[in-house]
Motif scaffolding. Sequence first.
Motif, PDB file in Angstrom:
ATOM      1  N   LEU A  89      13.384  30.019 -32.679  1.00 32.62           N
ATOM      2  CA  LEU A  89      13.124  31.442 -32.912  1.00 32.62           C
ATOM      3  C   LEU A  89      11.770  31.633 -33.579  1.00 32.62           C
ATOM      4  O   LEU A  89      10.972  32.484 -33.162  1.00 32.62           O
ATOM      5  N   TYR A 111       8.868  30.363 -31.024  1.00 32.43           N
ATOM      6  CA  TYR A 111       8.675  31.291 -29.898  1.00 32.43           C
ATOM      7  C   TYR A 111       7.869  32.512 -30.328  1.00 32.43           C
ATOM      8  O   TYR A 111       6.913  32.907 -29.653  1.00 32.43           O
ATOM      9  N   ASN A 112       8.237  33.090 -31.459  1.00 31.61           N
ATOM     10  CA  ASN A 112       7.515  34.274 -31.938  1.00 31.61           C
ATOM     11  C   ASN A 112       6.085  33.948 -32.358  1.00 31.61           C
ATOM     12  O   ASN A 112       5.168  34.723 -32.084  1.00 31.61           O
ATOM     13  N   ILE A 158      20.079  31.152 -26.525  1.00 30.03           N
ATOM     14  CA  ILE A 158      20.703  32.245 -27.278  1.00 30.03           C
ATOM     15  C   ILE A 158      22.047  32.630 -26.655  1.00 30.03           C
ATOM     16  O   ILE A 158      23.052  32.805 -27.361  1.00 30.03           O
TER      17      ILE A 158
END
Length: 135
Positions: A79, A82-83, A127
Amino acid sequence: MVPAWRSIDKASMSRWIRQNKKTGMGEIVKKSLISGIDQGIAGLYPGYFSLVMATGIISIAAHFFFLNFIAEILLVINLAAYNVFWLLLIIRIFRHHLRLVDDFKNPAKSAGFFTTVAGTCVFGSQIIILKGWNQ
């Protein structure tokens, strides 16, 4: 032999401090740090999303082997990665678009852009599988 710092008199030292307060040594360090980060973004390799892809695959495999703690840790890492990679890519698009176009034209680097799509797919699957958000 006298060390160099001991041979400086107080008047020279105070003059040097006054001059450097005007320029701001902190400002120089901050500018060089920002410049270094900007150059890093300019030279960002297009295939960095493969980290997201590989982490997602390992996380899904860990989940299927009932190693849910490891799977969850890898999900959190993914998470964040990726961001961060999307943020860096967007900054690169706006600040260094000519270098980005050069990477598209370079056969050694252009295939790396496919990892953006594949990494997004694996991250989405991660996810859905781990959190059950497919409802």
